[in-house]
Design an enzyme around this catalytic site. Structure first.
Site, PDB file in Angstrom:
ATOM      1  N   HIS A  13       1.357   4.293  -3.001  1.00  0.00           N
ATOM      2  CA  HIS A  13       1.634   6.109  -2.828  1.00  0.00           C
ATOM      3  C   HIS A  13       2.680   6.480  -3.454  1.00  0.00           C
ATOM      4  CE1 HIS A  13      -1.919   6.873  -0.218  1.00  0.00           C
ATOM      5  NE2 HIS A  13      -1.618   6.095   0.652  1.00  0.00           N
ATOM      6  N   HIS A  35       0.861  -1.300  -0.038  1.00  0.00           N
ATOM      7  CA  HIS A  35       0.051   0.053   0.000  1.00  0.00           C
ATOM      8  C   HIS A  35       0.979   1.166   0.104  1.00  0.00           C
ATOM      9  CE1 HIS A  35      -3.336   2.604   1.328  1.00  0.00           C
ATOM     10  NE2 HIS A  35      -2.267   3.397   2.026  1.00  0.00           N
ATOM     11  N   GLU A  36       1.796   1.507   0.958  1.00  0.00           N
ATOM     12  CA  GLU A  36       2.927   2.517   0.785  1.00  0.00           C
ATOM     13  C   GLU A  36       3.448   2.828  -0.422  1.00  0.00           C
ATOM     14  OE1 GLU A  36       2.057   4.703   3.096  1.00  0.00           O
ATOM     15  OE2 GLU A  36       1.064   3.222   4.570  1.00  0.00           O
TER      16      GLU A  36
END
Length: 288
Positions: free
Chosen positions: A135, A131-132
């Protein structure tokens, strides 16, 4: 392209709000000074905000020898995502959370709390790190750090206006009640803008993280677990610097009062539901 245009509009809005508070303090001169300060802060944020945020959280850089599991996990996921290897940091906090920062994929960093390493399984942690990295790939991290810096500055200016008064756009002394209203409303407006910037990007990072890891169900499980644990464990640096809350994978702030109302994150239940729908729609998704 739509998200890029939307983000540009929202960043223009937060800059305009900064200028409006400046006008409240010093009239037209104050507005021009605020504009110059906003430009300067955006320049500063571009180059230095990542280091500033990492220092706020007392994040410590780790490598393959000091945190082998986390480092190798990020390395493998970065390769899957086609991204440069980011710097990896650990934050010595019990609250389970994580964030990414940096001005671009070539200068990115991912940080995780020691609490999240204890709470999550390897599979769930892999989903969070993916997820990071999503980003990073979506270039969300610069916008998040700039908007956090600007929101903090707006709150500071608004408090200044409340305590020391100011002038209207024509240079006349402002109504003291107007100064108090600005002190209350300007930070709320900045929070609303941050919320608009952050919520859509969280959904996109969930989707991107699920694609990078190949395991949307694991990320769904991680979000549910972080949500349940984080409610009872405060994250000190985030409480001290609430403008940075939008950078986290889960809202780290106490849910009471206006902080809960103006959350920068979508409802965890909706995020989990979307990820589970992805898992059901992709029979080939990893299920370890």
């Amino acid at each position: 392209m739509f998200n890029l245009v939307k983000t540009a509009i929202l960043m223009a809005a937060i800059t305009a709000l900064f200028m409006a508070v400046g006008a409240m303090i010093g009239g037209q001169t104050g507005m021009l000074i605020a504009l110059a300060v906003a430009v300067g802060m955006n320049f500063f944020s571009y180059w230095f905000s990542a280091d500033m945020v990492l220092k706020m959280y007392n994040a410590q850089a780790v490598d393959e020898s000091s945190a082998p599991q986390l480092y190798r996990m990020v390395q493998e996921l970065s390769q899957r995502a086609g991204l440069p290897m980011p710097k990896v940091y650990l934050i010595n906090e019990d609250a389970p959370n994580a964030f990414a920062t940096g001005r671009d994929p070539e200068h990115a960093a991912v940080a995780a709390t020691t609490g999240i390493l204890r709470v999550l399984s390897e599979r769930e942690l892999r989903g969070v790190m993916a997820h990071e990295l999503a980003h990073v790939g979506h270039r969300d991290i610069l916008i998040s750090t700039i908007s956090a810096t600007m929101a903090g500055a707006i709150s500071m200016l608004a408090n200044f206006a409340a305590f020391f008064g100011g002038r209207d756009a024509n240079g006349r002394p402002a109504n003291p009640l107007a100064g108090i209203a600005v002190a209350i409303l300007a930070p709320l407006a900045a929070s609303l803008i941050q919320m608009a910037i952050s919520r859509a990007r969280e959904f996109e990072a969930d989707r991107g993280g699920a694609e990078i890891s190949g395991d949307p169900a694991a990320l769904a499980s991680a979000l549910d677990k972080i949500h349940r644990y984080a409610q009872g464990i405060p994250l000190g640096p985030a409480e001290a610097h609430p403008e940075t809350a939008q950078m986290m994978i889960m809202n780290p702030l106490s849910a009471g009062g206006l902080r809960g109302l103006f959350s920068t994150h979508p409802a965890t239940e909706e995020r989990v539901a979307r990820l589970l729908a992805m898992a059901q729609a992709a029979p080939g998704a990893v299920r370890r």
